[in-house]
Design an enzyme around this catalytic site. Structure first.
Site, PDB file in Angstrom:
ATOM      1  N   LYS A  85      50.081  30.558  28.134  1.00  0.00           N
ATOM      2  CA  LYS A  85      48.658  30.901  28.083  1.00  0.00           C
ATOM      3  C   LYS A  85      48.474  32.379  27.838  1.00  0.00           C
ATOM      4  O   LYS A  85      49.200  33.200  28.412  1.00  0.00           O
ATOM      5  CB  LYS A  85      48.001  30.506  29.424  1.00  0.00           C
ATOM      6  CG  LYS A  85      46.571  30.908  29.588  1.00  0.00           C
ATOM      7  CD  LYS A  85      45.668  29.714  29.844  1.00  0.00           C
ATOM      8  CE  LYS A  85      44.197  30.039  29.700  1.00  0.00           C
ATOM      9  NZ  LYS A  85      43.817  30.504  28.359  1.00  0.00           N
ATOM     10  N   LYS A 109      51.644  37.976  34.784  1.00  0.00           N
ATOM     11  CA  LYS A 109      50.325  37.776  35.417  1.00  0.00           C
ATOM     12  C   LYS A 109      50.255  36.396  36.052  1.00  0.00           C
ATOM     13  O   LYS A 109      49.790  36.246  37.194  1.00  0.00           O
ATOM     14  CB  LYS A 109      49.195  37.899  34.369  1.00  0.00           C
ATOM     15  CG  LYS A 109      48.983  39.301  33.863  1.00  0.00           C
ATOM     16  CD  LYS A 109      47.771  39.380  32.924  1.00  0.00           C
ATOM     17  CE  LYS A 109      47.885  40.598  32.047  1.00  0.00           C
ATOM     18  NZ  LYS A 109      46.676  40.922  31.293  1.00  0.00           N
ATOM     19  N   LYS A 121      50.821  34.846  23.795  1.00  0.00           N
ATOM     20  CA  LYS A 121      49.849  35.810  23.254  1.00  0.00           C
ATOM     21  C   LYS A 121      49.817  35.689  21.748  1.00  0.00           C
ATOM     22  O   LYS A 121      50.830  35.334  21.125  1.00  0.00           O
ATOM     23  CB  LYS A 121      50.237  37.238  23.643  1.00  0.00           C
ATOM     24  CG  LYS A 121      49.103  38.236  23.530  1.00  0.00           C
ATOM     25  CD  LYS A 121      48.230  38.234  24.773  1.00  0.00           C
ATOM     26  CE  LYS A 121      47.082  39.208  24.663  1.00  0.00           C
ATOM     27  NZ  LYS A 121      46.498  39.502  25.966  1.00  0.00           N
ATOM     28  N   THR A 205      37.555  39.486  34.058  1.00  0.00           N
ATOM     29  CA  THR A 205      38.549  40.561  34.014  1.00  0.00           C
ATOM     30  C   THR A 205      38.022  41.759  34.792  1.00  0.00           C
ATOM     31  O   THR A 205      38.713  42.325  35.644  1.00  0.00           O
ATOM     32  CB  THR A 205      38.870  40.931  32.550  1.00  0.00           C
ATOM     33  OG1 THR A 205      39.268  39.738  31.868  1.00  0.00           O
ATOM     34  CG2 THR A 205      39.985  41.955  32.475  1.00  0.00           C
ATOM     35  N   ASN A 236      34.601  44.143  26.709  1.00  0.00           N
ATOM     36  CA  ASN A 236      34.467  43.122  27.750  1.00  0.00           C
ATOM     37  C   ASN A 236      34.903  43.665  29.115  1.00  0.00           C
ATOM     38  O   ASN A 236      34.173  43.579  30.096  1.00  0.00           O
ATOM     39  CB  ASN A 236      35.280  41.880  27.360  1.00  0.00           C
ATOM     40  CG  ASN A 236      35.287  40.843  28.462  1.00  0.00           C
ATOM     41  OD1 ASN A 236      36.125  40.899  29.354  1.00  0.00           O
ATOM     42  ND2 ASN A 236      34.340  39.933  28.435  1.00  0.00           N
ATOM     43  N   SER A 363      40.245  31.876  33.370  1.00  0.00           N
ATOM     44  CA  SER A 363      40.602  30.995  32.246  1.00  0.00           C
ATOM     45  C   SER A 363      41.280  29.728  32.773  1.00  0.00           C
ATOM     46  O   SER A 363      41.046  28.629  32.273  1.00  0.00           O
ATOM     47  CB  SER A 363      41.550  31.705  31.287  1.00  0.00           C
ATOM     48  OG  SER A 363      40.823  32.455  30.343  1.00  0.00           O
TER      49      SER A 363
END
Ligand SMILES: NC(=O)C1=CN([C@@H]2O[C@H](COP(=O)(O)OP(=O)(O)OC[C@H]3O[C@@H](n4cnc5c(N)ncnc54)[C@H](O)[C@@H]3O)[C@@H](O)[C@H]2O)C=CC1
Ligand SMILES: O=C(O)CCC(=O)C(=O)O
Length: 429
Positions: A85, A109, A121, A205, A236, A363
């Site tokens: 992810k 993470k 990614k 985030t 963002n 997410s």
């Protein structure tokens, strides 16, 4: 210039280049973390690179009738724990090494916040600020067609990153659903709410970074009320973070975007700036009295938050950072040399793989909601995120204290443990 000076300068350039290579830097820390955890060299050999990297070429019909061919990547670092992810970046400076490093950070993470994922990614070399909406849609759909064999709700689940947003996620979800011939909201996260997006993902985030700042401030003994905050990047992550800091009573004295920075020692009008920023996080073009990003990072403040791009705090400027706490909302903003300098100077550095993990956490919540077809309120999302972030911060902080290592190494140790164990149980190492 004399010969001696030339040699010295060449050496410095070489050292500087090495320290700016994100993949090499992250490999250095992974190696150290695995050694501290007691793993053998073979575990490092497995985790030092992604398991898979796909390079794709995407032909796009531009508005002027010509075809332009873009290069894109998707890296899947390690899927021992679960599907991979991580976000997709649209940026002119995307490189394969950068995407590989970013995929490793996603694995870390997931380990730190304890999600059932490995890291992935993606990136496309392009400048979306120079493209029309229809061109961006064709590029987004073309990328999904190019990577469709490799991704999916139980294989690899993309999300937004630099210069991508919920509209781009929507086009990508629609393209994937067309290819598979069934509606697949769980293929991608960061979607608009109307298409199965989660409440709280847009701000997740920044919320996660805010929680890390609050917890770090407690450790250092800084009162957030009136604390001076500088934020690099107003997209963002940076814009919502500025808003949350402002709402918490802190004074946001500096912000920036790719074109420059704004500074007001009395505090900037964040609501006004939020209202005027565009969808790429650009706002400084509206002002003439700007300073540079370099000057911004060295401003007098209590808390510094790099929330834009990589390699911003380096050996060149780490000695000039005035903040007591540096919290990395961006991925990879501080080099290893700079990490060492900041640590030696007693500055508490909360690393990217911890500080920016609120995004992937929500997410994950979005993906869970898509899979079960049952949706949560914003309050439920925020309460769950709060619990995850506080627990993860404390886990990394305590590891750094008990193992006497800096927060980055502690975060890598916490983050690498689960994927290393899962890889071992699967019999890969
Ligand atoms: N969006 C998300 O959910 C997450 C983002 N991040 C990281 O946060 C950072 C920012 O991402 P977003 O806010 O999503 O991106 P964004 O595209 O919304 O905003 C990026 C901001 O950085 C600025 N910027 C771009 N190039 C710059 C440069 N050379 N110098 C100074 N500023 C520059 C842009 O002008 C913009 O204000 C990235 O490192 C990203 O990987 C990390 C975790 C999750
Ligand atoms: O939301 C996600 O799944 C990934 C976010 C991301 O790309 C990141 O944390 O760097």
């Amino acid at each position: 210039m004399g010969n001696h000076e030339m040699v010295t300068n060449n050496t410095e350039t070489a050292q500087q280049k090495e320290s700016l290579n994100l993949l090499a830097s992250t490999q250095t820390v992974i190696k150290e973390a695995l050694e501290k955890l007691g793993y053998q060299e073979s575990m490092y050999e497995l985790l030092k690179e992604p398991l898979r990297v796909l390079t794709v070429r995407i032909p796009v019909r531009m508005d002027n009738g010509e075809t332009k061919v873009f290069t894109g990547y998707r890296a899947q670092h390690n899927d021992a724990v679960g599907p991979t992810k991580g976000g997709i970046r649209f940026h002119p400076e995307v490189t394969e090494d950068e995407v590989k490093a970013l995929s490793i950070w996603m694995s870390l993470k997931a380990g730190i916040v304890d999600l059932p994922y490995g890291g992935g990614k993606g990136g496309i070399i392009c400048d979306p600020r120079e493209m029309s909406f229809p061109e961006l849609e064709r590029l987004s759909r073309g990328y999904v067609r190019a990577i469709s064999q490799l991704v999916g709700p139980t294989k690899d689940i993309p999300a937004p990153d630099v210069f991508t947003n919920s509209q781009i996620m929507a086009w990508m979800m629609d393209e994937y659903s067309c290819i598979r011939e069934f509606d697949s909201p769980g293929f991608i996260t960061g979607k608009p709410i109307a298409l199965g997006g989660s409440h709280g993902r847009e701000t997740a985030t920044a919320k996660g970074v805010t929680i890390c700042i609050r917890e770090a401030a407690k450790k250092v003994g800084i009162n957030l009320e009136g604390a001076r905050v500088v934020v690099q990047g107003f997209g963002n992550a940076g814009s919502y973070l500025s808003k949350f800091m402002h709402d918490a009573g802190a004074k946001v004295v500096g912000i920036s975007d790719a074109y420059g920075a704004l500074y007001d020692p009395n505090g900037l009008d964040i609501d006004y700036l939020l209202d005027r920023r565009d969808s790429f996080g650009t706002v400084t073009k509206l002002f003439t009295n700007t300073i540079s990003n370099k000057e911004l990072l060295e401003l007098d403040c209590d808390i510094l938050v790099p929330a834009a791009i990589e390699n911003q705090i380096t050996a060149d400027n780490a000695h000039n950072i005035k903040a007591s706490i540096v919290v990395e909302a961006a991925n990879g903003p501080t080099t290893l040399e700079a990490t060492k300098i900041l640590t030696e100077r007693g500055i508490l550095l909360v690393p990217d793989v911890l500080a920016s993990s609120g995004g992937v956490t929500v997410s994950y919540f979005e993906w869970v909601q898509n899979n079960q077809g049952y949706y949560w309120t914003e309050e439920e999302v925020e309460e769950k995120l709060e619990r995850v972030m506080v627990r993860s911060f404390e886990n990394v902080y305590q590891t750094s204290q008990t193992r006497r290592v800096n927060m980055r190494l502690a975060a890598y140790m916490v983050g690498a443990r689960k994927m290393a164990e899962a890889s071992r149980f699967r019999g890969w190492v």
